[in-house]
Design a protein around this motif. Structure first.
Motif, PDB file in Angstrom:
ATOM      1  N   VAL A  57     -10.723  -6.014   6.881  1.00  0.00           N
ATOM      2  CA  VAL A  57     -10.740  -4.598   7.243  1.00  0.00           C
ATOM      3  C   VAL A  57      -9.579  -3.886   6.554  1.00  0.00           C
ATOM      4  CG1 VAL A  57     -10.558  -2.947   9.148  1.00  0.00           C
ATOM      5  CG2 VAL A  57     -11.761  -5.118   9.491  1.00  0.00           C
ATOM      6  N   TYR A  58      -9.854  -2.694   6.017  1.00  0.00           N
ATOM      7  CA  TYR A  58      -8.820  -1.832   5.454  1.00  0.00           C
ATOM      8  C   TYR A  58      -8.743  -0.561   6.294  1.00  0.00           C
ATOM      9  CZ  TYR A  58      -8.820  -4.492   1.062  1.00  0.00           C
ATOM     10  OH  TYR A  58      -8.703  -5.474   0.103  1.00  0.00           O
ATOM     11  N   VAL A  59      -7.528  -0.097   6.587  1.00  0.00           N
ATOM     12  CA  VAL A  59      -7.326   1.205   7.214  1.00  0.00           C
ATOM     13  C   VAL A  59      -6.400   2.007   6.313  1.00  0.00           C
ATOM     14  CG1 VAL A  59      -7.736   0.397   9.572  1.00  0.00           C
ATOM     15  CG2 VAL A  59      -5.406   0.459   8.698  1.00  0.00           C
ATOM     16  N   GLY A  60      -6.699   3.312   6.178  1.00  0.00           N
ATOM     17  CA  GLY A  60      -5.897   4.178   5.326  1.00  0.00           C
ATOM     18  C   GLY A  60      -5.651   5.501   6.003  1.00  0.00           C
ATOM     19  N   GLY A  61      -4.664   6.226   5.499  1.00  0.00           N
ATOM     20  CA  GLY A  61      -4.376   7.503   6.128  1.00  0.00           C
ATOM     21  C   GLY A  61      -3.388   8.345   5.363  1.00  0.00           C
ATOM     22  N   ASP A  62      -2.659   9.137   6.144  1.00  0.00           N
ATOM     23  CA  ASP A  62      -1.707  10.088   5.579  1.00  0.00           C
ATOM     24  C   ASP A  62      -0.609   9.368   4.796  1.00  0.00           C
ATOM     25  OD1 ASP A  62      -3.210  11.975   6.862  1.00  0.00           O
ATOM     26  OD2 ASP A  62      -1.745  12.419   8.418  1.00  0.00           O
ATOM     27  N   ASN A  63      -0.097  10.069   3.788  1.00  0.00           N
ATOM     28  CA  ASN A  63       1.013   9.581   2.963  1.00  0.00           C
ATOM     29  C   ASN A  63       0.693   8.275   2.250  1.00  0.00           C
ATOM     30  OD1 ASN A  63       2.622  11.786   3.889  1.00  0.00           O
ATOM     31  ND2 ASN A  63       3.040  10.619   5.744  1.00  0.00           N
ATOM     32  N   LYS A  85      -4.331  -3.827   5.254  1.00  0.00           N
ATOM     33  CA  LYS A  85      -5.462  -4.746   5.240  1.00  0.00           C
ATOM     34  C   LYS A  85      -5.295  -5.764   6.359  1.00  0.00           C
ATOM     35  CE  LYS A  85      -8.127  -7.968   2.516  1.00  0.00           C
ATOM     36  NZ  LYS A  85      -8.321  -8.626   1.240  1.00  0.00           N
ATOM     37  N   TYR A  86      -6.404  -6.024   7.076  1.00  0.00           N
ATOM     38  CA  TYR A  86      -6.435  -7.047   8.116  1.00  0.00           C
ATOM     39  C   TYR A  86      -7.183  -8.248   7.566  1.00  0.00           C
ATOM     40  CZ  TYR A  86      -7.055  -9.197  12.703  1.00  0.00           C
ATOM     41  OH  TYR A  86      -7.028 -10.059  13.774  1.00  0.00           O
ATOM     42  N   LYS A  87      -6.501  -9.397   7.499  1.00  0.00           N
ATOM     43  CA  LYS A  87      -7.104 -10.628   6.992  1.00  0.00           C
ATOM     44  C   LYS A  87      -6.388 -11.814   7.620  1.00  0.00           C
ATOM     45  CE  LYS A  87      -8.846 -12.763   2.853  1.00  0.00           C
ATOM     46  NZ  LYS A  87     -10.269 -12.530   2.975  1.00  0.00           N
ATOM     47  N   ASN A  88      -7.159 -12.813   7.950  1.00  0.00           N
ATOM     48  CA  ASN A  88      -6.614 -14.039   8.542  1.00  0.00           C
ATOM     49  C   ASN A  88      -5.772 -13.750   9.780  1.00  0.00           C
ATOM     50  OD1 ASN A  88      -7.828 -15.612   6.530  1.00  0.00           O
ATOM     51  ND2 ASN A  88      -6.085 -15.317   5.170  1.00  0.00           N
ATOM     52  N   GLY A  89      -6.218 -12.788  10.579  1.00  0.00           N
ATOM     53  CA  GLY A  89      -5.556 -12.503  11.852  1.00  0.00           C
ATOM     54  C   GLY A  89      -4.267 -11.730  11.760  1.00  0.00           C
ATOM     55  N   ASP A  90      -3.982 -11.097  10.615  1.00  0.00           N
ATOM     56  CA  ASP A  90      -2.730 -10.360  10.487  1.00  0.00           C
ATOM     57  C   ASP A  90      -2.933  -9.135   9.598  1.00  0.00           C
ATOM     58  OD1 ASP A  90      -0.078  -9.870  11.028  1.00  0.00           O
ATOM     59  OD2 ASP A  90       0.695 -11.350   9.626  1.00  0.00           O
ATOM     60  N   TRP A  91      -2.129  -8.095   9.830  1.00  0.00           N
ATOM     61  CA  TRP A  91      -2.134  -6.885   9.023  1.00  0.00           C
ATOM     62  C   TRP A  91      -1.033  -6.960   7.980  1.00  0.00           C
ATOM     63  CZ3 TRP A  91      -5.766  -3.192   9.278  1.00  0.00           C
ATOM     64  CH2 TRP A  91      -6.546  -3.117  10.429  1.00  0.00           C
ATOM     65  N   SER A  92      -1.308  -6.469   6.779  1.00  0.00           N
ATOM     66  CA  SER A  92      -0.271  -6.364   5.757  1.00  0.00           C
ATOM     67  C   SER A  92      -0.468  -5.065   4.986  1.00  0.00           C
ATOM     68  CB  SER A  92      -0.317  -7.552   4.806  1.00  0.00           C
ATOM     69  OG  SER A  92      -1.562  -7.621   4.152  1.00  0.00           O
ATOM     70  N   SER A  93       0.643  -4.506   4.530  1.00  0.00           N
ATOM     71  CA  SER A  93       0.590  -3.304   3.717  1.00  0.00           C
ATOM     72  C   SER A  93       0.006  -3.684   2.365  1.00  0.00           C
ATOM     73  CB  SER A  93       1.995  -2.736   3.553  1.00  0.00           C
ATOM     74  OG  SER A  93       1.969  -1.596   2.745  1.00  0.00           O
ATOM     75  N   VAL A  94      -0.890  -2.859   1.836  1.00  0.00           N
ATOM     76  CA  VAL A  94      -1.513  -3.147   0.552  1.00  0.00           C
ATOM     77  C   VAL A  94      -0.625  -2.605  -0.557  1.00  0.00           C
ATOM     78  CG1 VAL A  94      -3.517  -2.734  -0.924  1.00  0.00           C
ATOM     79  CG2 VAL A  94      -3.809  -3.104   1.541  1.00  0.00           C
ATOM     80  N   LEU A  95      -0.230  -3.489  -1.445  1.00  0.00           N
ATOM     81  CA  LEU A  95       0.624  -3.122  -2.567  1.00  0.00           C
ATOM     82  C   LEU A  95      -0.103  -3.445  -3.865  1.00  0.00           C
ATOM     83  CD1 LEU A  95       3.943  -4.732  -1.320  1.00  0.00           C
ATOM     84  CD2 LEU A  95       3.217  -2.380  -1.040  1.00  0.00           C
ATOM     85  N   ASN A  96       0.169  -2.684  -4.913  1.00  0.00           N
ATOM     86  CA  ASN A  96      -0.410  -3.042  -6.208  1.00  0.00           C
ATOM     87  C   ASN A  96       0.531  -4.005  -6.935  1.00  0.00           C
ATOM     88  OD1 ASN A  96       1.594  -1.553  -7.487  1.00  0.00           O
ATOM     89  ND2 ASN A  96       0.289   0.183  -7.933  1.00  0.00           N
ATOM     90  N   HIS A  97       0.183  -4.384  -8.126  1.00  0.00           N
ATOM     91  CA  HIS A  97       0.961  -5.389  -8.854  1.00  0.00           C
ATOM     92  C   HIS A  97       2.389  -4.942  -9.162  1.00  0.00           C
ATOM     93  CE1 HIS A  97      -0.614  -2.863 -12.083  1.00  0.00           C
ATOM     94  NE2 HIS A  97       0.386  -3.292 -12.808  1.00  0.00           N
ATOM     95  N   GLU A  98       2.683  -3.665  -9.114  1.00  0.00           N
ATOM     96  CA  GLU A  98       4.035  -3.171  -9.368  1.00  0.00           C
ATOM     97  C   GLU A  98       4.850  -3.055  -8.081  1.00  0.00           C
ATOM     98  OE1 GLU A  98       2.501  -0.423 -13.081  1.00  0.00           O
ATOM     99  OE2 GLU A  98       3.525   0.507 -11.405  1.00  0.00           O
ATOM    100  N   GLY A  99       4.245  -3.435  -6.946  1.00  0.00           N
ATOM    101  CA  GLY A  99       4.954  -3.366  -5.682  1.00  0.00           C
ATOM    102  C   GLY A  99       4.961  -1.989  -5.056  1.00  0.00           C
TER     103      GLY A  99
END
Length: 167
Positions: free
Chosen positions: A54-60, A65-79
């Motif tokens: 699952v992905y959630v997005g919003g302001d700013n 992303k929710y995967k394997n029971g945990d949420w993490s901020s989605v970053l691109n290859h440049e961080g």
């Protein structure tokens, strides 16, 4: 904002100040584990193809992303986050898990840590697709005609499309 899984695995609801909740198939509301911290900017969009994708997005430009029971901020290859613009709409191709994001005039596509950025002439509002190589984004109306308010994503990338004026 609500995302209803096409399977019998429930639904996910997002809203103001980082609000995320899950309704399981038995009808019980819960907090997915490892939630993004509440009190952040508002979440305005949610997509997924499985309760564990699952992905959630919003302001700013918030994108989680929710995967394997945990949420993490989605970053691109440049961080960096893929965008700092407000995310207004997202769509996911269920077969490939490829995500398409509309964030003001930015057209973002990808998954996990691999993201591509396209740009529209004006602010876009919504996105929907039929497959990961057949996706449309639309913008607001203005000047009495649609004009350049539709972009189509195909194998060659984003292509601007003109639509007929009002009759």
């Amino acid at each position: 904002w609500v995302y209803d899984f096409d399977t019998l695995d429930g639904l996910v609801v997002v809203g103001e100040k980082g609000y995320v909740r899950h309704l399981d198939p038995a009808g019980f509301w819960g907090l997915p584990s490892g939630l993004p911290p509440e009190g952040q900017a508002d979440f305005t969009s949610v997509v997924g193809n499985h309760p564990d994708n699952v992905y959630v997005g919003g302001d700013n430009g918030q994108l989680w992303k929710y995967k394997n029971g945990d949420w993490s901020s989605v970053l691109n290859h440049e961080g960096l986050l893929p965008t700092l613009s407000d995310i207004s709409s997202m769509w996911m191709d269920s077969a490939s898990s490829h995500v398409f994001i509309v964030a003001e005039n930015e057209l973002i596509s990808g998954s996990s840590i691999n993201w591509l950025l396209g740009t529209a002439e004006k602010e876009m509002k919504g996105v929907h697709g039929f497959a990961s190589n057949n996706v449309f984004v639309v913008g607001g109306f203005g000047g009495g005609f649609l004009g350049k308010n539709v972009y189509h994503f195909t194998e060659v990338g984003w292509v601007e499309q003109s639509t007929p004026g009002a009759g």
